[in-house]
Design a protein around this motif. Structure first.
Motif, PDB file in Angstrom:
ATOM      1  N   ALA A 165     -15.374  83.238  91.779  1.00  0.00           N
ATOM      2  CA  ALA A 165     -15.646  83.310  93.217  1.00  0.00           C
ATOM      3  C   ALA A 165     -16.689  82.282  93.631  1.00  0.00           C
ATOM      4  N   ALA A 166     -17.705  82.081  92.789  1.00  0.00           N
ATOM      5  CA  ALA A 166     -18.707  81.057  93.096  1.00  0.00           C
ATOM      6  C   ALA A 166     -18.069  79.680  93.161  1.00  0.00           C
ATOM      7  N   ALA A 167     -17.061  79.454  92.330  1.00  0.00           N
ATOM      8  CA  ALA A 167     -16.403  78.147  92.289  1.00  0.00           C
ATOM      9  C   ALA A 167     -15.413  77.962  93.431  1.00  0.00           C
ATOM     10  N   ALA A 168     -14.633  78.992  93.736  1.00  0.00           N
ATOM     11  CA  ALA A 168     -13.501  78.808  94.655  1.00  0.00           C
ATOM     12  C   ALA A 168     -13.573  79.655  95.912  1.00  0.00           C
ATOM     13  N   GLY A 169     -14.501  80.584  95.992  1.00  0.00           N
ATOM     14  CA  GLY A 169     -14.522  81.518  97.115  1.00  0.00           C
ATOM     15  C   GLY A 169     -14.637  80.853  98.469  1.00  0.00           C
TER      16      GLY A 169
END
Length: 337
Positions: free
Chosen positions: A234-238
């Motif tokens: 989520a940190a990468a793609a959220g």
């Protein structure tokens, strides 16, 4: 607010355990809050209390004790505890009775999974599971496990074997790749509603993909975004997924989804799984939209011959709730005729 898990723990400690000790000292049993319900996932709130809410518990005992213990509890449990009724009807059983589910460890798990988890599961068996079915066995709190059988079952269900994991990842990337170019194609034709629907479908696949990369079982759709939030994926793609779902033009949607794919591909590389050199996406032929590179093929090759030719996990190609929530029907779909 007292959570469902907290309520179940107190119910076991204050009411059920003393009854068990008086009924049969030394009884071999496990006590937990397992099965259906948002509280099993630790996600219940005040809204959760409008149906099927109350004093619920799972007791797992040896087969000869199941029927006798259920009858004993019906006869001896008090009318209420902590201001809540002990006996109440539910949406799946509109009969007023106590809601301590009594079963064997193997029987309870099989009722959720559709197969016996105490045996070695083959690849087809793993593919017949849904994330939610596994979570109904593994996500809840265990208050006591004298025999250790429940703990052993939960450990066996911790995660897919590596080859099956790669196979399921390949299938989820394939789902993304099959529709990603259409976000732009529908947009070019002026079909904004179609473009939005496709973007949302792809975003759902990418949420599941992110959980799979983190070795986390995806829950059913109501809690999919909540489970994804806070993960490294989520940190990468959220933020890219948020942009895709909020976009007002197909070009913005296409770009944001492509960025989300690239970010999850990098996360895949970070966790040590096979990844392509460079990005996950590229221009789709001569069209002004993105397509997926040969990422599914890379993962399928890495998974090897043992899973080659098998279908995707059942929840990747079936979306009928009545099937996904019925373990026997799921297993039947993957059983050769």
């Amino acid at each position: 607010m007292t959570t469902g898990i907290g309520l179940a723990r107190a119910y076991h400690d204050d009411v059920v355990r003393p009854l068990l000790q008086a009924w049969r000292p030394g009884l071999r049993y496990a006590a937990a809050r397992l099965g259906s319900g948002s509280d099993v996932l630790g996600l219940d709130d005040e809204t959760s209390r409008d149906h099927d809410w109350g004093l619920r518990l799972t007791l797992l005992v040896d087969e000869p004790d199941v029927a006798a213990l259920d009858a004993h509890l019906e006869a001896t449990l008090p009318a209420e505890h902590a201001g809540l009724p002990v006996r109440f009807a539910t949406t799946w059983e509109p009969v007023v009775r106590h809601r301590v589910e009594v079963a064997t460890p193997r029987g309870f798990a099989a009722s959720r999974l559709g197969l016996d988890p105490t045996t070695d599961l083959d690849a087809a068996g793993w593919l017949g599971l849904t994330g939610q079915s596994v979570l109904e066995v593994t996500a809840g709190a265990v208050f006591h496990d004298g025999p250790g059988e429940l703990t052993a079952i939960r450990e066996r269900l911790r995660w897919y074997p590596d080859d099956v994991w790669l196979h399921v990842l390949a299938a989820e990337w394939a789902r993304v790749g099959q529709e990603l170019p259409f976000v732009g194609r529908t947009g070019v034709r002026g079909d904004d509603a179609g473009s939005r629907v496709l973007a949302a479908r792809i975003a759902g696949s990418l949420l599941r993909l992110g959980l799979l990369l983190e070795r986390r079982w995806p829950p059913y759709p109501k809690w999919l975004g909540t489970a994804f939030a806070g993960t490294p994926s989520a940190a990468a793609a959220g933020a890219h997924l948020d942009r895709a779902l909020a976009a007002t033009t197909w070009r913005e949607r296409d770009a944001a989804l492509g960025d989300a794919c690239d970010a999850l591909h990098e996360r895949q590389r970070d966790v040590g799984l096979p990844a392509l050199v460079g990005r996950a996406t590229e221009p789709f032929f001569d069209r002004p939209s993105r397509g997926l590179r040969a990422l599914p093929e890379l993962l399928r090759d890495a998974a090897g011959d043992a899973v080659r030719g098998l279908p995707a996990a059942v929840e990747q190609w079936v979306d009928a709730v009545d099937v996904l929530t019925d373990g026997r029907r799921r297993v039947a779909l993957l059983t050769p005729r």
